[in-house]
Design a protein around this motif. Sequence first.
Motif, mmCIF file in Angstrom:
data_model
loop_
_atom_site.group_PDB
_atom_site.id
_atom_site.type_symbol
_atom_site.label_atom_id
_atom_site.label_comp_id
_atom_site.label_asym_id
_atom_site.label_seq_id
_atom_site.Cartn_x
_atom_site.Cartn_y
_atom_site.Cartn_z
ATOM 1 N N ASN A 72 -6.421 -8.697 -5.834
ATOM 2 C CA ASN A 72 -7.546 -9.552 -5.453
ATOM 3 C C ASN A 72 -7.437 -10.940 -6.054
ATOM 4 O O ASN A 72 -8.192 -11.824 -5.712
ATOM 5 C CB ASN A 72 -8.857 -8.888 -5.876
ATOM 6 C CG ASN A 72 -10.063 -9.500 -5.224
ATOM 7 O OD1 ASN A 72 -9.959 -10.166 -4.213
ATOM 8 N ND2 ASN A 72 -11.203 -9.290 -5.805
ATOM 9 N N PHE B 202 -3.362 0.583 -8.069
ATOM 10 C CA PHE B 202 -3.992 -0.572 -8.692
ATOM 11 C C PHE B 202 -4.669 -1.511 -7.693
ATOM 12 O O PHE B 202 -5.329 -2.457 -8.081
ATOM 13 C CB PHE B 202 -2.960 -1.355 -9.511
ATOM 14 C CG PHE B 202 -2.397 -0.558 -10.643
ATOM 15 C CD1 PHE B 202 -3.139 -0.362 -11.787
ATOM 16 C CD2 PHE B 202 -1.134 0.012 -10.550
ATOM 17 C CE1 PHE B 202 -2.627 0.371 -12.850
ATOM 18 C CE2 PHE B 202 -0.615 0.749 -11.595
ATOM 19 C CZ PHE B 202 -1.371 0.936 -12.749
ATOM 20 N N GLY B 203 -4.488 -1.255 -6.422
ATOM 21 C CA GLY B 203 -5.130 -2.087 -5.410
ATOM 22 C C GLY B 203 -4.455 -1.928 -4.068
ATOM 23 O O GLY B 203 -3.480 -1.195 -3.919
ATOM 24 N N SER B 204 -5.023 -2.597 -3.078
ATOM 25 C CA SER B 204 -4.456 -2.538 -1.732
ATOM 26 C C SER B 204 -4.590 -3.907 -1.067
ATOM 27 O O SER B 204 -5.305 -4.776 -1.553
ATOM 28 C CB SER B 204 -5.165 -1.476 -0.894
ATOM 29 O OG SER B 204 -6.517 -1.826 -0.690
ATOM 30 N N SER B 205 -3.904 -4.046 0.039
ATOM 31 C CA SER B 205 -3.911 -5.314 0.761
ATOM 32 C C SER B 205 -3.828 -5.024 2.257
ATOM 33 O O SER B 205 -3.070 -4.152 2.684
ATOM 34 C CB SER B 205 -2.719 -6.156 0.308
ATOM 35 O OG SER B 205 -2.653 -7.347 1.033
ATOM 36 N N ASN C 214 0.819 -1.217 0.000
ATOM 37 C CA ASN C 214 0.000 0.000 0.000
ATOM 38 C C ASN C 214 0.852 1.266 0.000
ATOM 39 O O ASN C 214 0.349 2.336 -0.325
ATOM 40 C CB ASN C 214 -0.918 0.019 1.224
ATOM 41 C CG ASN C 214 -1.903 -1.121 1.211
ATOM 42 O OD1 ASN C 214 -2.172 -1.717 0.178
ATOM 43 N ND2 ASN C 214 -2.429 -1.449 2.360
ATOM 44 N N LYS D 22 -7.810 -8.274 0.027
ATOM 45 C CA LYS D 22 -7.118 -7.642 -1.091
ATOM 46 C C LYS D 22 -8.144 -7.021 -2.028
ATOM 47 O O LYS D 22 -9.241 -7.533 -2.192
ATOM 48 C CB LYS D 22 -6.292 -8.668 -1.845
ATOM 49 C CG LYS D 22 -5.198 -9.284 -0.997
ATOM 50 C CD LYS D 22 -4.396 -10.291 -1.762
ATOM 51 C CE LYS D 22 -3.294 -10.857 -0.868
ATOM 52 N NZ LYS D 22 -2.402 -11.735 -1.599
ATOM 53 N N THR D 23 -7.757 -5.899 -2.666
ATOM 54 C CA THR D 23 -8.608 -5.231 -3.635
ATOM 55 C C THR D 23 -7.826 -4.960 -4.916
ATOM 56 O O THR D 23 -6.598 -5.045 -4.926
ATOM 57 C CB THR D 23 -9.142 -3.884 -3.090
ATOM 58 O OG1 THR D 23 -8.034 -3.006 -2.870
ATOM 59 C CG2 THR D 23 -9.924 -4.067 -1.804
ATOM 60 N N GLY D 24 -8.537 -4.625 -5.977
ATOM 61 C CA GLY D 24 -7.884 -4.300 -7.231
ATOM 62 C C GLY D 24 -7.181 -5.498 -7.839
ATOM 63 O O GLY D 24 -7.639 -6.625 -7.714
ATOM 64 N N ILE D 25 -6.017 -5.278 -8.453
ATOM 65 C CA ILE D 25 -5.298 -6.373 -9.118
ATOM 66 C C ILE D 25 -4.735 -7.363 -8.124
ATOM 67 O O ILE D 25 -4.399 -8.478 -8.490
ATOM 68 C CB ILE D 25 -4.175 -5.852 -10.047
ATOM 69 C CG1 ILE D 25 -3.105 -5.121 -9.257
ATOM 70 C CG2 ILE D 25 -4.734 -4.995 -11.152
ATOM 71 C CD1 ILE D 25 -1.857 -4.803 -10.060
ATOM 72 N N ASN E 231 0.207 1.282 -5.546
ATOM 73 C CA ASN E 231 -0.960 1.366 -4.679
ATOM 74 C C ASN E 231 -2.198 1.905 -5.399
ATOM 75 O O ASN E 231 -3.297 1.809 -4.895
ATOM 76 C CB ASN E 231 -0.670 2.173 -3.414
ATOM 77 C CG ASN E 231 -0.316 3.614 -3.690
ATOM 78 O OD1 ASN E 231 -0.388 4.077 -4.826
ATOM 79 N ND2 ASN E 231 0.071 4.317 -2.655
#
Length: 55
Positions: free
Chosen positions: A54, A15-18, A7, A49-52, A13
Amino acid sequence: MHADGVNFIPVVNRFGSSQSGEKKELVVLFDSSNVVKRYSMSVSDVTVKTGIFNQ
């Protein structure tokens, strides 16, 4: 839950988060007189996880 290191990487960050953490669950079973009949406690690791990330 706490933010994972990914993140804090610039550009990545976007493209997604964790996030990681620990889930605690308590289950209590009562009898017909409302006395505790049985109980159990469990702990497990959790990652959201979100975005790529995930995938």
